[in-house]
Motif scaffolding. Structure first.
Motif, PDB file in Angstrom:
ATOM      1  N   HIS A   1       0.827  -1.217   0.000  1.00  0.00           N
ATOM      2  CA  HIS A   1       0.000   0.000   0.000  1.00  0.00           C
ATOM      3  C   HIS A   1       0.859   1.264   0.000  1.00  0.00           C
ATOM      4  O   HIS A   1       0.410   2.338  -0.389  1.00  0.00           O
ATOM      5  CB  HIS A   1      -1.006  -0.012   1.158  1.00  0.00           C
ATOM      6  CG  HIS A   1      -0.410   0.196   2.514  1.00  0.00           C
ATOM      7  ND1 HIS A   1       0.001   1.425   2.968  1.00  0.00           N
ATOM      8  CD2 HIS A   1      -0.163  -0.662   3.517  1.00  0.00           C
ATOM      9  CE1 HIS A   1       0.472   1.299   4.188  1.00  0.00           C
ATOM     10  NE2 HIS A   1       0.395   0.045   4.543  1.00  0.00           N
ATOM     11  N   LEU A   2       2.130   1.115   0.419  1.00  0.00           N
ATOM     12  CA  LEU A   2       3.004   2.292   0.469  1.00  0.00           C
ATOM     13  C   LEU A   2       3.260   2.863  -0.931  1.00  0.00           C
ATOM     14  O   LEU A   2       3.561   4.048  -1.081  1.00  0.00           O
ATOM     15  CB  LEU A   2       4.336   1.936   1.135  1.00  0.00           C
ATOM     16  CG  LEU A   2       4.200   1.486   2.595  1.00  0.00           C
ATOM     17  CD1 LEU A   2       5.543   1.038   3.152  1.00  0.00           C
ATOM     18  CD2 LEU A   2       3.604   2.610   3.452  1.00  0.00           C
ATOM     19  N   ASP A   3       3.120   2.023  -1.943  1.00  0.00           N
ATOM     20  CA  ASP A   3       3.315   2.495  -3.320  1.00  0.00           C
ATOM     21  C   ASP A   3       2.039   3.088  -3.914  1.00  0.00           C
ATOM     22  O   ASP A   3       2.039   3.556  -5.053  1.00  0.00           O
ATOM     23  CB  ASP A   3       3.816   1.351  -4.215  1.00  0.00           C
ATOM     24  CG  ASP A   3       5.263   0.975  -3.871  1.00  0.00           C
ATOM     25  OD1 ASP A   3       5.995   1.866  -3.393  1.00  0.00           O
ATOM     26  OD2 ASP A   3       5.628  -0.195  -4.061  1.00  0.00           O
ATOM     27  N   TYR A   4       0.960   3.030  -3.135  1.00  0.00           N
ATOM     28  CA  TYR A   4      -0.328   3.566  -3.605  1.00  0.00           C
ATOM     29  C   TYR A   4      -0.939   4.468  -2.527  1.00  0.00           C
ATOM     30  O   TYR A   4      -1.984   4.168  -1.970  1.00  0.00           O
ATOM     31  CB  TYR A   4      -1.272   2.399  -3.963  1.00  0.00           C
ATOM     32  CG  TYR A   4      -0.722   1.561  -5.098  1.00  0.00           C
ATOM     33  CD1 TYR A   4      -0.931   1.940  -6.416  1.00  0.00           C
ATOM     34  CD2 TYR A   4       0.043   0.420  -4.846  1.00  0.00           C
ATOM     35  CE1 TYR A   4      -0.398   1.201  -7.457  1.00  0.00           C
ATOM     36  CE2 TYR A   4       0.582  -0.330  -5.883  1.00  0.00           C
ATOM     37  CZ  TYR A   4       0.353   0.069  -7.190  1.00  0.00           C
ATOM     38  OH  TYR A   4       0.884  -0.656  -8.219  1.00  0.00           O
ATOM     39  N   PRO A   5      -0.272   5.578  -2.221  1.00  0.00           N
ATOM     40  CA  PRO A   5      -0.729   6.413  -1.104  1.00  0.00           C
ATOM     41  C   PRO A   5      -2.008   7.180  -1.439  1.00  0.00           C
ATOM     42  O   PRO A   5      -2.204   7.618  -2.573  1.00  0.00           O
ATOM     43  CB  PRO A   5       0.442   7.378  -0.893  1.00  0.00           C
ATOM     44  CG  PRO A   5       1.138   7.433  -2.203  1.00  0.00           C
ATOM     45  CD  PRO A   5       0.921   6.110  -2.881  1.00  0.00           C
ATOM     46  N   GLY A   6      -2.863   7.297  -0.439  1.00  0.00           N
ATOM     47  CA  GLY A   6      -4.104   8.056  -0.610  1.00  0.00           C
ATOM     48  C   GLY A   6      -3.836   9.532  -0.437  1.00  0.00           C
ATOM     49  O   GLY A   6      -2.789   9.937   0.071  1.00  0.00           O
ATOM     50  N   ILE A   7      -4.788  10.353  -0.845  1.00  0.00           N
ATOM     51  CA  ILE A   7      -4.623  11.796  -0.656  1.00  0.00           C
ATOM     52  C   ILE A   7      -5.545  12.263   0.467  1.00  0.00           C
ATOM     53  O   ILE A   7      -6.550  11.641   0.751  1.00  0.00           O
ATOM     54  CB  ILE A   7      -4.937  12.591  -1.943  1.00  0.00           C
ATOM     55  CG1 ILE A   7      -6.339  12.264  -2.447  1.00  0.00           C
ATOM     56  CG2 ILE A   7      -3.886  12.316  -3.004  1.00  0.00           C
ATOM     57  CD1 ILE A   7      -6.750  13.126  -3.607  1.00  0.00           C
ATOM     58  N   GLY A   8      -5.133  13.355   1.094  1.00  0.00           N
ATOM     59  CA  GLY A   8      -6.011  14.013   2.057  1.00  0.00           C
ATOM     60  C   GLY A   8      -6.171  13.310   3.387  1.00  0.00           C
ATOM     61  O   GLY A   8      -7.107  13.597   4.114  1.00  0.00           O
TER      62      GLY A   8
END
Ligand SMILES: O=C(O)CCC(=O)C(=O)O
Ligand SMILES: [Fe+2]
Length: 324
Positions: A91-98
């Protein structure tokens, strides 16, 4: 489900159980308007079941994940509308925003995340989202009727599409007025799940009687600023100097609820549900522990009464580092 027996329902600082959580109260949008208004006022939120057509929400979910598919975020051989995270990835390679954990709202992640983050931002500007989904007449009309604002009901343009990948860090404890503080506290936030979310799949949680506490905290921030000799205007924009730099009240929902002697209100959500909440209503998100690796997608749409002063910064679409 009787009471709260969800497995693996947790937040940043531990599990939510019968001891510190209970269920959010659902409301049918067809209840009498007076009842819906009374619930919104008394509870600080209104959890509307199926106020949006389910197929419209799923169609938006499909568009979103189709646009991200090239980044390899989805499990091979699954349909984009399912939004299933590839278990072989981090998941570290697909970080969410906000999520308020990257020093304000700067661009998250490093080079490996860039394509994903750019596409996730780009979705905010696509017609299927900005024009169709965010301006869905079913929601706009409902809010205009509930608030009685009628034609003065304004859809704020700035919205955040949040993809919470399983295991990623959810947003901490906050109320929204902190981020809308250049306007009067008239706004209504519509938290819109874009897909079904299991009870342990990363949904939003609300603090019991959280609006009252939010109002008290806001008054305390204001008083503190005034006592420090600031003018009303300065005090207004200086709230954040009394708070965490992210504008959050806390990163630790379990501890926060305990400190204030309240429980968290939790729920599973279905595509088509919407929760409306008041500007001082305290809320946070749970960790996405979905056993099937479903990505939690949701957006926050905001409405205000355009006949009153409102926060004009929210008239621009979301950008990284927009300072709001
Ligand atoms: O979706 C989330 O995790 C946070 C949403 C939120 O804070 C809001 O809608 O105001
Ligand atoms: Fe919020």
């Amino acid at each position: 489900m009787v009471g709260l027996q969800a497995e693996n329902l947790s937040v940043n600082d531990g599990p939510l159980t019968q001891a510190n959580a209970t269920l959010l109260r659902p409301s049918s949008p067809s209840l009498p308007l007076a009842e819906l208004r009374a619930r919104y006022e008394a509870d600080g939120y209104l959890f509307l079941k199926q106020v949006l057509p389910r197929e419209d929400v799923l169609s938006a979910r499909e568009s979103y994940f189709t646009s991200l598919e090239s980044t390899g975020v989805l499990k091979p051989k699954t349909a984009p509308v399912e939004g299933i995270f590839d278990p072989a990835k981090s998941h570290l390679d697909y970080p969410g925003i906000g999520a308020g954990h990257v020093g304000g709202n700067g661009k998250p992640g490093g080079d490996r995340a860039a394509a994903f983050v750019d596409l996730a931002l780009d979705a905010h500007y696509q017609d299927w989202y900005a024009e169709k989904f965010c301006r869905h007449p079913a929601l706009y009309d409902f809010v205009a009727r509930l608030t009685g604002w009628g034609d003065d009901t304004l859809n704020l343009r700035r919205t955040l599409l949040r993809n919470n990948i399983p295991g990623s860090k959810p947003i901490g404890v906050h109320y929204d007025q902190i981020f809308l503080r250049y306007g009067e506290p008239t706004s209504v936030t519509a938290w819109v799940p874009m897909g079904d979310i299991k009870i342990n799949g990363g949904g939003l949680i609300y603090l019991e009687d959280g609006d009252t506490l939010g109002v008290e905290l806001e008054q305390a921030f204001f008083k503190k600023a005034k006592d420090a000799g600031l003018s009303d205007e300065e005090a207004k924009s200086a709230f954040n100097t009394n708070m965490m730099s992210t504008g959050l009240l806390s990163e630790f929902p379990v501890g926060f609820a305990k400190e204030h002697g309240r429980r968290w209100l939790v729920s599973a959500y279905e595509a088509g549900d919407v929760v409306l909440h008041k500007p001082h209503m305290i809320h946070a998100s749970t960790i996405n522990n979905d056993p099937d690796n479903v990505i939690r997608l949701a957006t926050d749409l905001r409405f205000c009464d355009s006949s009153k002063p409102y926060d004009k910064r929210w008239m621009n679409s979301y950008r990284f580092g927009d300072g709001v």
